[in-house]
Design a protein around this motif. Structure first.
Motif, PDB file in Angstrom:
ATOM      1  N   GLU A 164       0.824  -1.204   0.000  1.00 50.39           N
ATOM      2  CA  GLU A 164       0.000   0.000   0.000  1.00 50.39           C
ATOM      3  C   GLU A 164       0.863   1.260   0.000  1.00 50.39           C
ATOM      4  O   GLU A 164       0.563   2.239  -0.679  1.00 50.39           O
ATOM      5  CB  GLU A 164      -0.920  -0.003   1.225  1.00 50.39           C
ATOM      6  CG  GLU A 164      -2.023   1.004   1.081  1.00 50.39           C
ATOM      7  CD  GLU A 164      -2.967   1.048   2.263  1.00 50.39           C
ATOM      8  OE1 GLU A 164      -2.475   1.081   3.404  1.00 50.39           O
ATOM      9  OE2 GLU A 164      -4.177   1.069   2.037  1.00 50.39           O
ATOM     10  N   ASN A 165       1.965   1.206   0.738  1.00 48.84           N
ATOM     11  CA  ASN A 165       2.887   2.346   0.794  1.00 48.84           C
ATOM     12  C   ASN A 165       3.380   2.700  -0.613  1.00 48.84           C
ATOM     13  O   ASN A 165       3.383   3.862  -1.018  1.00 48.84           O
ATOM     14  CB  ASN A 165       4.065   1.985   1.722  1.00 48.84           C
ATOM     15  CG  ASN A 165       5.225   2.952   1.625  1.00 48.84           C
ATOM     16  OD1 ASN A 165       5.913   3.004   0.616  1.00 48.84           O
ATOM     17  ND2 ASN A 165       5.448   3.718   2.670  1.00 48.84           N
ATOM     18  N   VAL A 166       3.796   1.694  -1.370  1.00 46.47           N
ATOM     19  CA  VAL A 166       4.357   1.963  -2.698  1.00 46.47           C
ATOM     20  C   VAL A 166       3.276   2.450  -3.670  1.00 46.47           C
ATOM     21  O   VAL A 166       3.548   3.214  -4.590  1.00 46.47           O
ATOM     22  CB  VAL A 166       5.057   0.696  -3.251  1.00 46.47           C
ATOM     23  CG1 VAL A 166       5.647   0.956  -4.620  1.00 46.47           C
ATOM     24  CG2 VAL A 166       6.154   0.254  -2.313  1.00 46.47           C
ATOM     25  N   PHE A 170       0.305   9.963  -1.979  1.00 47.79           N
ATOM     26  CA  PHE A 170       0.151  11.111  -1.085  1.00 47.79           C
ATOM     27  C   PHE A 170       1.223  11.183   0.006  1.00 47.79           C
ATOM     28  O   PHE A 170       1.591  12.262   0.437  1.00 47.79           O
ATOM     29  CB  PHE A 170      -1.251  11.136  -0.462  1.00 47.79           C
ATOM     30  CG  PHE A 170      -2.278  11.677  -1.418  1.00 47.79           C
ATOM     31  CD1 PHE A 170      -2.580  13.030  -1.442  1.00 47.79           C
ATOM     32  CD2 PHE A 170      -2.915  10.838  -2.313  1.00 47.79           C
ATOM     33  CE1 PHE A 170      -3.502  13.544  -2.342  1.00 47.79           C
ATOM     34  CE2 PHE A 170      -3.834  11.334  -3.225  1.00 47.79           C
ATOM     35  CZ  PHE A 170      -4.134  12.683  -3.236  1.00 47.79           C
ATOM     36  N   HIS A 171       1.738  10.019   0.432  1.00 51.43           N
ATOM     37  CA  HIS A 171       2.746  10.079   1.504  1.00 51.43           C
ATOM     38  C   HIS A 171       4.071  10.638   0.992  1.00 51.43           C
ATOM     39  O   HIS A 171       4.897  11.090   1.771  1.00 51.43           O
ATOM     40  CB  HIS A 171       2.941   8.693   2.139  1.00 51.43           C
ATOM     41  CG  HIS A 171       3.907   7.806   1.410  1.00 51.43           C
ATOM     42  ND1 HIS A 171       3.586   7.125   0.256  1.00 51.43           N
ATOM     43  CD2 HIS A 171       5.209   7.493   1.675  1.00 51.43           C
ATOM     44  CE1 HIS A 171       4.636   6.429  -0.150  1.00 51.43           C
ATOM     45  NE2 HIS A 171       5.625   6.633   0.682  1.00 51.43           N
ATOM     46  N   THR A 172       4.258  10.651  -0.332  1.00 48.57           N
ATOM     47  CA  THR A 172       5.563  11.059  -0.860  1.00 48.57           C
ATOM     48  C   THR A 172       5.830  12.555  -0.649  1.00 48.57           C
ATOM     49  O   THR A 172       6.971  12.973  -0.552  1.00 48.57           O
ATOM     50  CB  THR A 172       5.690  10.724  -2.364  1.00 48.57           C
ATOM     51  OG1 THR A 172       4.612  11.351  -3.066  1.00 48.57           O
ATOM     52  CG2 THR A 172       5.635   9.233  -2.613  1.00 48.57           C
ATOM     53  N   LEU A 175       6.034  12.314   4.035  1.00 47.78           N
ATOM     54  CA  LEU A 175       7.079  11.477   4.655  1.00 47.78           C
ATOM     55  C   LEU A 175       8.420  11.707   3.947  1.00 47.78           C
ATOM     56  O   LEU A 175       9.464  11.737   4.584  1.00 47.78           O
ATOM     57  CB  LEU A 175       6.678   9.993   4.562  1.00 47.78           C
ATOM     58  CG  LEU A 175       7.609   9.022   5.288  1.00 47.78           C
ATOM     59  CD1 LEU A 175       7.480   9.166   6.805  1.00 47.78           C
ATOM     60  CD2 LEU A 175       7.316   7.586   4.897  1.00 47.78           C
ATOM     61  N   HIS A 176       8.365  11.884   2.617  1.00 46.76           N
ATOM     62  CA  HIS A 176       9.608  12.046   1.843  1.00 46.76           C
ATOM     63  C   HIS A 176       9.829  13.503   1.429  1.00 46.76           C
ATOM     64  O   HIS A 176      10.430  13.773   0.389  1.00 46.76           O
ATOM     65  CB  HIS A 176       9.580  11.137   0.607  1.00 46.76           C
ATOM     66  CG  HIS A 176       9.325   9.699   0.907  1.00 46.76           C
ATOM     67  ND1 HIS A 176      10.061   8.997   1.829  1.00 46.76           N
ATOM     68  CD2 HIS A 176       8.411   8.812   0.426  1.00 46.76           C
ATOM     69  CE1 HIS A 176       9.607   7.742   1.893  1.00 46.76           C
ATOM     70  NE2 HIS A 176       8.609   7.621   1.053  1.00 46.76           N
ATOM     71  N   HIS A 177       9.317  14.425   2.253  1.00 46.41           N
ATOM     72  CA  HIS A 177       9.471  15.869   2.013  1.00 46.41           C
ATOM     73  C   HIS A 177      10.931  16.214   1.691  1.00 46.41           C
ATOM     74  O   HIS A 177      11.833  15.857   2.443  1.00 46.41           O
ATOM     75  CB  HIS A 177       9.011  16.615   3.277  1.00 46.41           C
ATOM     76  CG  HIS A 177       9.404  18.060   3.299  1.00 46.41           C
ATOM     77  ND1 HIS A 177       8.817  18.991   2.468  1.00 46.41           N
ATOM     78  CD2 HIS A 177      10.317  18.730   4.037  1.00 46.41           C
ATOM     79  CE1 HIS A 177       9.358  20.179   2.707  1.00 46.41           C
ATOM     80  NE2 HIS A 177      10.268  20.051   3.651  1.00 46.41           N
ATOM     81  N   GLN A 293      13.236   6.032   5.395  1.00 47.93           N
ATOM     82  CA  GLN A 293      12.008   6.662   5.909  1.00 47.93           C
ATOM     83  C   GLN A 293      10.830   5.690   5.821  1.00 47.93           C
ATOM     84  O   GLN A 293      10.024   5.579   6.749  1.00 47.93           O
ATOM     85  CB  GLN A 293      11.695   7.935   5.107  1.00 47.93           C
ATOM     86  CG  GLN A 293      12.626   9.090   5.423  1.00 47.93           C
ATOM     87  CD  GLN A 293      12.514  10.231   4.423  1.00 47.93           C
ATOM     88  OE1 GLN A 293      12.155  10.036   3.262  1.00 47.93           O
ATOM     89  NE2 GLN A 293      12.829  11.432   4.877  1.00 47.93           N
ATOM     90  N   ASP A 294      10.709   4.985   4.700  1.00 45.45           N
ATOM     91  CA  ASP A 294       9.616   4.020   4.553  1.00 45.45           C
ATOM     92  C   ASP A 294       9.778   2.873   5.556  1.00 45.45           C
ATOM     93  O   ASP A 294       8.806   2.413   6.141  1.00 45.45           O
ATOM     94  CB  ASP A 294       9.581   3.456   3.129  1.00 45.45           C
ATOM     95  CG  ASP A 294       8.904   4.406   2.160  1.00 45.45           C
ATOM     96  OD1 ASP A 294       7.955   5.097   2.568  1.00 45.45           O
ATOM     97  OD2 ASP A 294       9.336   4.471   0.994  1.00 45.45           O
ATOM     98  N   ARG A 295      11.005   2.425   5.738  1.00 42.09           N
ATOM     99  CA  ARG A 295      11.259   1.309   6.665  1.00 42.09           C
ATOM    100  C   ARG A 295      10.832   1.696   8.085  1.00 42.09           C
ATOM    101  O   ARG A 295      10.171   0.928   8.783  1.00 42.09           O
ATOM    102  CB  ARG A 295      12.753   0.953   6.632  1.00 42.09           C
ATOM    103  CG  ARG A 295      13.086  -0.217   7.507  1.00 42.09           C
ATOM    104  CD  ARG A 295      14.545  -0.616   7.362  1.00 42.09           C
ATOM    105  NE  ARG A 295      14.757  -1.907   7.998  1.00 42.09           N
ATOM    106  CZ  ARG A 295      15.781  -2.709   7.724  1.00 42.09           C
ATOM    107  NH1 ARG A 295      16.668  -2.369   6.843  1.00 42.09           N
ATOM    108  NH2 ARG A 295      15.908  -3.869   8.348  1.00 42.09           N
TER     109      ARG A 295
HETATM  110 FE   LIG Z   1       7.564   5.789   0.413  1.00 44.08          FE
END
Ligand SMILES: [Fe+2]
Ligand code: FES
Length: 346
Positions: A164-166, A170-172, A175-177, A293-295
């Motif tokens: 789901e993360n990949v 929207f999280h990019t 979380l990955h600002h 960050q994803d981990r």
């Molecule tokens: Fe990610």
């Protein structure tokens, strides 16, 4: 080959347990070596002899010693306890100090797991119901591309949440600002979701590259990017420009247990001016913090779900895939068709 009855006790859906999964990269199991992995709750001893890779359930049938603690000897996997030796198909081929009859080779066999090596990865299937070959998209083998694999051990969290993360754009921005996108400097995009039944694709139509560091260094132009989910555990993310494919990442999430998984990613990019090793270096450099960050996010998310006893999600307006990923994960097919595009700022 002795096919195994289910010996693990995970809550993973049958569609997941019965599929082909990457157990290791080819380079992680060199000739004469043994490697222990856990796939969908089943411990497996992988080993390589002159003929190829073998995969045996990691339990010696004699006194249940871990076979992965053994050595490759005369082409078989030898248990360190009493020295019984097993061939790649599980047959017991030697018992030191004893003479073995033909009938005993199969009666005393270790449980073999289906195994197949493709594109530098070792796939296993715990079930007879998996297809003859792991079904793989063609980009993995494109001869006009540079390819490399990236593997980072076993992560805490559910394999499904990694899928789901990949698939979630929207999280990019958050979380990955700074690395992929920017929290405040958002770009207009059109998100188009379509399913053919067994897979679902989200296409992100965005004419300029992201404002994050990674795109600034790795991309000159973009027409769109797309993420496609091939259930149960593969997500293929592609970035395209007018010249065609820029980069394809095929991310496989092999469940080790209900709450841990092994991520394997294959990066493919067409041969162009920069050499393959330079692209690999750049991608590893820029993606390392993003992957970290994803981990961390998946581990934190899982810790909260554990504290509260179970996941309990609400679906917001940006969760445009709704429960469709979960339905595919469980082995359902979707109604083929396309959604009305969602215009958004990412
Ligand atoms: Fe990610
Ligand atoms: S336990 Fe493996 S040979 Fe006896």
């Amino acid at each position: 080959m002795t096919m195994m009855p289910a010996i693990s006790t995970t809550a993973l859906p049958d569609a997941v347990r019965n599929a082909w999964h990457i157990a290791a990269l080819s380079r992680q199991v060199r000739r004469g070596k043994v490697r222990r992995v856990v796939v969908c709750g089943t411990p497996i001893a992988l080993f390589r002899n002159d003929d190829g890779v073998g995969a045996l359930v990691d339990r010696c049938p004699h006194r249940n010693y871990p076979l992965s603690a053994g050595r490759v000897h005369q082409g078989g996997l030898e248990c360190p306890y009493h020295g019984w030796r097993f061939a790649r198909d599980g047959a017991c081929v030697a018992i030191p100090g004893c003479t073995l009859g033909a009938e005993q080779a199969s009666r005393l066999a270790a449980q073999a797991v289906r195994v197949c090596e493709r594109h530098g990865a070792i796939f296993v299937a715990l079930s007879d119901t998996a297809p003859a070959e792991p079904p793989l998209p063609p980009t993995l083998a494109r001869a006009d591309c540079d390819h490399f694999w990236w593997q980072q051990g076993t992560w805490k969290g559910r394999a499904f949440d990694a899928v789901e993360n990949v698939m979630d754009p929207f999280h990019t921005s958050h979380l990955h600002h700074g690395f992929i996108r920017h929290r405040e400097r958002r770009l207009p995009v059109s998100l188009e979701v379509a399913s053919d039944g067994p897979t679902i694709t989200m296409t992100n139509v965005q004419t300029q590259p992201d404002v994050g560091l990674m795109s600034r260094f790795l991309e000159r132009e973009r027409t769109h990017s797309a993420s496609r989910y091939f259930p149960p555990t593969l997500v293929e993310a592609r970035w395209e420009s007018k010249r065609g494919l820029t980069l394809c990442v095929s991310a496989f999430f092999t469940p080790s247990s209900d709450d841990s998984f092994m991520p394997f990613a294959r990066f493919s990019s067409p041969h162009r001016i920069s050499p393959g090793w330079l692209k690999e270096l750049a991608i590893r450099l820029f993606l390392s913090p993003v992957i970290a960050q994803d981990r961390q996010a998946l581990a934190r998310q899982h810790a909260v779900m554990e504290e509260f006893g179970r996941p309990q999600f609400v679906t917001g307006p940006g969760d445009i895939l709704g429960n469709r990923l979960y339905r595919l994960w469980k082995g359902e097919a979707l109604e083929p068709g396309a959604d009305v595009p969602v215009v958004s700022d990412l």
